[in-house]
Design an enzyme around this catalytic site. Sequence first.
Site, mmCIF file in Angstrom:
data_model
loop_
_atom_site.group_PDB
_atom_site.id
_atom_site.type_symbol
_atom_site.label_atom_id
_atom_site.label_comp_id
_atom_site.label_asym_id
_atom_site.label_seq_id
_atom_site.Cartn_x
_atom_site.Cartn_y
_atom_site.Cartn_z
ATOM 1 N N GLU A 106 -12.738 12.434 14.100
ATOM 2 C CA GLU A 106 -12.168 12.756 12.795
ATOM 3 C C GLU A 106 -13.099 13.717 12.071
ATOM 4 O O GLU A 106 -14.303 13.753 12.339
ATOM 5 C CB GLU A 106 -11.959 11.509 11.922
ATOM 6 C CG GLU A 106 -10.667 10.782 12.166
ATOM 7 C CD GLU A 106 -10.304 9.829 11.039
ATOM 8 O OE1 GLU A 106 -10.903 9.929 9.946
ATOM 9 O OE2 GLU A 106 -9.429 8.970 11.246
ATOM 10 N N ASP A 141 -7.196 4.225 9.479
ATOM 11 C CA ASP A 141 -8.580 4.088 9.025
ATOM 12 C C ASP A 141 -8.792 2.823 8.206
ATOM 13 O O ASP A 141 -9.915 2.329 8.113
ATOM 14 C CB ASP A 141 -8.976 5.312 8.193
ATOM 15 C CG ASP A 141 -9.197 6.538 9.064
ATOM 16 O OD1 ASP A 141 -9.710 6.382 10.190
ATOM 17 O OD2 ASP A 141 -8.848 7.642 8.633
ATOM 18 N N HIS A 155 0.797 -1.219 0.000
ATOM 19 C CA HIS A 155 0.000 0.000 0.000
ATOM 20 C C HIS A 155 0.836 1.279 0.000
ATOM 21 O O HIS A 155 0.339 2.352 0.381
ATOM 22 C CB HIS A 155 -0.973 -0.003 1.187
ATOM 23 C CG HIS A 155 -2.193 -0.828 0.920
ATOM 24 N ND1 HIS A 155 -2.208 -2.186 1.131
ATOM 25 C CD2 HIS A 155 -3.409 -0.514 0.416
ATOM 26 C CE1 HIS A 155 -3.389 -2.667 0.791
ATOM 27 N NE2 HIS A 155 -4.136 -1.679 0.350
#
Length: 533
Positions: A284, A173, A109
Amino acid sequence: MTCQSLVLTRKTNILFVRSFTILVLIWIVMKPEVCFSSVLSSLKALHLQGYITFENNEFASRDFGNQIHSHPLAVVHPKSVTDISEIVTHVWQMGPASELTVAARGHGHSLQGQAQARGGVIINMESLRQDQEMQVYYRGVQFPYVDVSAGELWINILHETLKYGLAPKSWTDYLHLTVGGTLSNAGISGQAFRHGPQISNVRQLEVVTGKGEVLICSQEQNADLFHAVLGGLGQFGIITRARISLERAPKMVKWIRVLYSDFSTFARDQERLISASKTFDYIEGLVIKNKTGLLNNWRTSFDPQDPVQASHFVSDGRTLYCLELTKNLYPENFDTVNQEIEDLLSQLSYIPSTLFMSEVPYIDFLDRVHASELILRSKGLWDLPHPWLNLLVPKSKIQHFANEVFGNILSDTNNGPVLVYPIHKSKVDNRTSFVCPDEDIIYLVAFLSHANPSSNGTDSLQHVLTQNKRILDFCEVSHLGVKQYLPHYTTQEQWRTHFGPKWEVFVQRKSVYDPLAMLAPGQNIFQKAVSVS
């Protein structure tokens, strides 16, 4: 000597020079092939518990960013930390004459090829976790923890620790990332205001340095290496195992969303919440621009407090700011949590008609992005380029940043979410390699766009890259003191500026733990066999 002899001698000399030149040229041409063959043979001769592949390694030349593709010479699939040590030691012993480099790859990633190694060796860290079990310690210890392979995914850690009613304190997240990957950066999410990023919740690491040494490090043992590798972008060693702090986990959470139309009010409420002694467990914010039917989309997962008023709310063409919150549910607060939430919300200045709430299992909330991933995969949108831009903005500049970026540069948020939320700098250990602005409160601002290369509209790759550049140029010209999170630079001078006062320590640590500069070449900070000073 006769004329005939002179001519013969001259012809002989010319022939010799030509022959010598041809041999030199052949040697120059052949040398890389000989070196390549020698390197290949030496790798094939290694005796590992795992194995090495030299073909069909295309997966290691790609990442989530899907913009940079560098093919490795080989991919190592280790079965133990000894395998990783063997490979790194082998490349180290080849010395500076070899151009071979080594990069650890987790779940792939990275955004800008940071875990790639052109013509080098990739270590597939996910292979390591297959032979290293997680171990949860909670009996007979003051503070519970879990020992895990660095190639383990956070989602798997969550599943395992929840069996004991426990979970790590701080998350990202998206949970389908490896431990080593997030700890090499920081690991920031909506719990960081309280617990700090993931690098602030590590008790011990096992690391293979750039010399092939396997070292255990912590706050008390090999402390300099411990702090170096946390947020160290893979420059000082390969994390192979980690000890992560745990806390009691709720089974359910109250999940809340509210909207603001004014950024200063939105930011003020966020700062109030992260600084309060009694507050939410996750905080958030998101920027929403030019989204249509927003609240109707929420209704699939959330219940509006006032359905009639919510149905009259229009989001089209507006710039809005969403505050996303959770409150953990435990047996002892089950009867009082609604009142606690009401008291907290009464202190905020959101748009009343936009209050939406849901009650979901803790694991469903933490793994919520994976549900979106499955939808995107089904539409063929997950493997598009992701030219993400992640910034850390000092509190004193966030309003100026918002006015220009959210007000003028950002056209919409339809090709990916834009996050903006504050954390306390005091929750980050300054001894680590992680870099952030030097203010008490800093904002993470993340532009998480996907780009369709075949599109000529606002979701095209070139459009997003141009927008990112405009944002970065604005930050630089306005002297906002912004730092990149998950940074990407192309010159060492840019890296020097990024690290600022930490640069000299960073260089010194590099010379100690990876003196050949052979680790994580995809970061483009140092070049192998070139002085790192």
